[in-house]
Design a protein around this motif. Structure first.
Motif, PDB file in Angstrom:
ATOM      1  N   TYR A  37       0.797  -1.234   0.000  1.00 33.25           N
ATOM      2  CA  TYR A  37       0.000   0.000   0.000  1.00 33.25           C
ATOM      3  C   TYR A  37       0.827   1.282   0.000  1.00 33.25           C
ATOM      4  CZ  TYR A  37      -3.449  -3.487   1.353  1.00 33.25           C
ATOM      5  OH  TYR A  37      -4.235  -4.603   1.391  1.00 33.25           O
ATOM      6  N   GLY A  38       2.123   1.189  -0.246  1.00 32.32           N
ATOM      7  CA  GLY A  38       2.956   2.377  -0.248  1.00 32.32           C
ATOM      8  C   GLY A  38       2.991   3.004   1.137  1.00 32.32           C
ATOM      9  N   MET A 248       8.785   0.793   6.460  1.00 34.89           N
ATOM     10  CA  MET A 248       7.682   0.929   5.510  1.00 34.89           C
ATOM     11  C   MET A 248       8.123   1.689   4.266  1.00 34.89           C
ATOM     12  SD  MET A 248       4.031   2.953   5.923  1.00 34.89           S
ATOM     13  CE  MET A 248       3.180   1.726   6.902  1.00 34.89           C
ATOM     14  N   ALA A 249       8.862   2.768   4.467  1.00 33.65           N
ATOM     15  CA  ALA A 249       9.304   3.603   3.346  1.00 33.65           C
ATOM     16  C   ALA A 249      10.259   2.860   2.431  1.00 33.65           C
ATOM     17  CB  ALA A 249       9.964   4.878   3.877  1.00 33.65           C
ATOM     18  N   ALA A 250      11.125   2.011   3.009  1.00 38.26           N
ATOM     19  CA  ALA A 250      12.064   1.242   2.194  1.00 38.26           C
ATOM     20  C   ALA A 250      11.315   0.307   1.254  1.00 38.26           C
ATOM     21  CB  ALA A 250      13.010   0.450   3.089  1.00 38.26           C
ATOM     22  N   ALA A 251      10.270  -0.326   1.781  1.00 41.48           N
ATOM     23  CA  ALA A 251       9.463  -1.231   0.945  1.00 41.48           C
ATOM     24  C   ALA A 251       8.620  -0.445  -0.047  1.00 41.48           C
ATOM     25  CB  ALA A 251       8.571  -2.098   1.826  1.00 41.48           C
ATOM     26  N   ALA A 252       8.082   0.708   0.390  1.00 38.58           N
ATOM     27  CA  ALA A 252       7.248   1.523  -0.495  1.00 38.58           C
ATOM     28  C   ALA A 252       8.061   2.123  -1.642  1.00 38.58           C
ATOM     29  CB  ALA A 252       6.591   2.645   0.309  1.00 38.58           C
ATOM     30  N   GLY A 253       9.302   2.531  -1.332  1.00 37.40           N
ATOM     31  CA  GLY A 253      10.133   3.167  -2.350  1.00 37.40           C
ATOM     32  C   GLY A 253      10.764   2.194  -3.321  1.00 37.40           C
ATOM     33  N   SER A 254      10.621   0.896  -3.055  1.00 39.41           N
ATOM     34  CA  SER A 254      11.228  -0.106  -3.947  1.00 39.41           C
ATOM     35  C   SER A 254      10.181  -1.080  -4.482  1.00 39.41           C
ATOM     36  CB  SER A 254      12.335  -0.861  -3.202  1.00 39.41           C
ATOM     37  OG  SER A 254      11.840  -1.433  -1.998  1.00 39.41           O
ATOM     38  N   LEU A 255       9.592  -1.885  -3.606  1.00 37.06           N
ATOM     39  CA  LEU A 255       8.673  -2.929  -4.038  1.00 37.06           C
ATOM     40  C   LEU A 255       7.337  -2.366  -4.532  1.00 37.06           C
ATOM     41  CD1 LEU A 255       9.268  -5.576  -1.210  1.00 37.06           C
ATOM     42  CD2 LEU A 255      10.554  -5.181  -3.310  1.00 37.06           C
TER      43      LEU A 255
END
Length: 413
Positions: A37-38, A248-255
């Motif tokens: 969900y970003g 959360m941001a690391a996953a949102a900014g990549s995946l």
């Protein structure tokens, strides 16, 4: 130099609580939310950390005012069965946590070690190493050593996840919009409600608040230290928010930007490399390992602490019975590597207990905090009571979401 040392000593209880809360379960939940969900669920982290700060501070104030820990108060002013319920429920939760933490750590180290060792290091050997490391520290039996080692791993974890945040940071506008409460659209293979419940469950953990009263009493704080207690609680909650947001941001900014759904945090090891490079993968892995170890320390020691608290005796981790308890709990970490499968039954029972514990915790502190004979002039104010009622309702909603998620998981087996 002495002032700096004293300052960090004052923050150790808060660092301890932070290390207890942010483990591999938190990393998985926050990374899952970011990938699916970003940054749209950032508000969930903020509300969870705000509630956590309020309850950490409130439980701490309760002990400052009464001289009793939560378990002691529940035992004397409600019923001994209430305290025993918390001991059993929290032990069940941390047992499930030990299984999950070691399972994830073993898988992560196995996948990561393939870069250095042909075929990788067996998950069983990885689990044995981490279990032995934590258990040896436990055998030393000194809380001061426990706290210092934990603080070291917390620092490593925080630095690693913050670095990853700056490497993979999504647009600032996405972060700002994520603070606006909303429920993202769901699909058959995604459940925003379940993700929200898991995020709240890993942050607003009842064991945290009960342990807080033990730490406050052990620190020897009095009402004169109320400001220190509040600052320590704020520091702990602030760290939780920053690190959880970073994950959360690391996953949102990549995946998320690549449309990749995260099923298991282990996927991050090989999904991040083509998106952010080997350095980001290494930093994330080190942070994840530090998170797992930092949460494992309190997991192993929690039951001995709770038992000493219940029987109102001075904490002593060197008791032979406690060393056996710690060994048994630590050994649960071998379940996943040995059987090469997820221990669904144990995890589900752990979550089921967790769904009951938070509302019971809020209800119990509400009762003793409004008992005039116990609290005297420090009886909870109207504002405090209103906030506790709202948190209780919130906890019931989260429990319902968790229950639905558990039932869905069982039906899919």
């Amino acid at each position: 130099m002495d002032k700096i040392t004293t300052f960090f000593k004052l923050l150790l209880p808060g660092i301890f609580l932070f290390g207890f809360t942010v483990g591999t379960g938190s990393v998985t939940s926050m990374a899952k939310a970011g990938a699916d969900y970003g940054m749209s669920l950032l508000w969930t982290i903020f509300i969870s950390c705000a509630i956590t700060f309020f309850l950490i501070s409130l439980f701490g104030k309760f002990t400052l005012a009464t001289g009793l820990t939560a378990l002691q108060a529940f035992k004397k002013h409600i019923h001994p069965a209430v305290s025993l319920f918390f001991i059993v429920a929290l032990t069940t939760q941390i047992s499930g946590s030990v299984i999950g933490v070691m399972g994830i750590l073993a898988d992560v180290c196995y996948e990561w070690s393939k870069n250095f060792v042909d075929g990788g290091i067996s998950p069983l050997y990885c689990s044995l190493f981490f279990i032995a490391f934590v258990y040896v520290i436990f055998l030393i039996g000194k809380i001061e050593v426990f706290e210092k080692v934990l603080a070291l791993f917390v620092a490593v974890m925080a630095v690693c996840f913050l670095i990853n945040f700056f490497i993979l940071m999504p647009p600032a506008m996405d972060i700002a919009q994520g603070m606006i409460p909303n429920i993202p659209d769901t699909s058959p293979d995604k459940s925003a409600f379940l993700v929200i419940a898991s995020m709240v469950g890993t942050t607003v953990f009842s064991g945290l608040f009960i342990l807080r009263t033990i730490l406050v009493k052990e620190a020897g704080w009095t009402l004169a230290d109320a400001k220190i207690q509040n600052r320590d609680a704020l520091f702990s909650a602030f760290l939780m928010f920053i690190v959880s947001m970073s994950i959360m941001a690391a996953a949102a900014g990549s995946l998320y930007v690549e449309g990749i759904t995260l099923v298991n945090v282990t996927q991050m090891i090989y999904l991040l490399e083509p998106l952010a490079g080997a350095a980001a993968v290494t930093i994330f892995t080190i942070g994840l390992i530090a998170a797992g170890i930092s949460s494992q320390f309190p997991n192993v020691a929690l039951l001995p602490w709770l038992l000493d608290d219940f029987f109102e005796r001075k904490p002593n981790l060197k008791r032979t019975s406690y060393r056996i308890i710690a060994l048994v709990i630590s050994s649960l970490g071998l379940i996943v590597p040995i059987f090469n499968a997820k221990p669904i039954a144990v995890m589900v029972s752990s979550q089921a207990f967790g769904a009951l514990v938070l509302p019971a915790t809020v209800a119990s502190i509400f009762y003793v905090g409004n008992k005039a004979s116990l609290m005297k002039e420090y009886k909870f104010s109207t504002v405090t009571n209103v906030l506790l009622v709202l948190i209780f309702i919130f906890a019931l909603v989260m429990s319902y979401m968790s229950y639905n998620g558990i039932m869905t998981t069982l039906r899919s087996l």
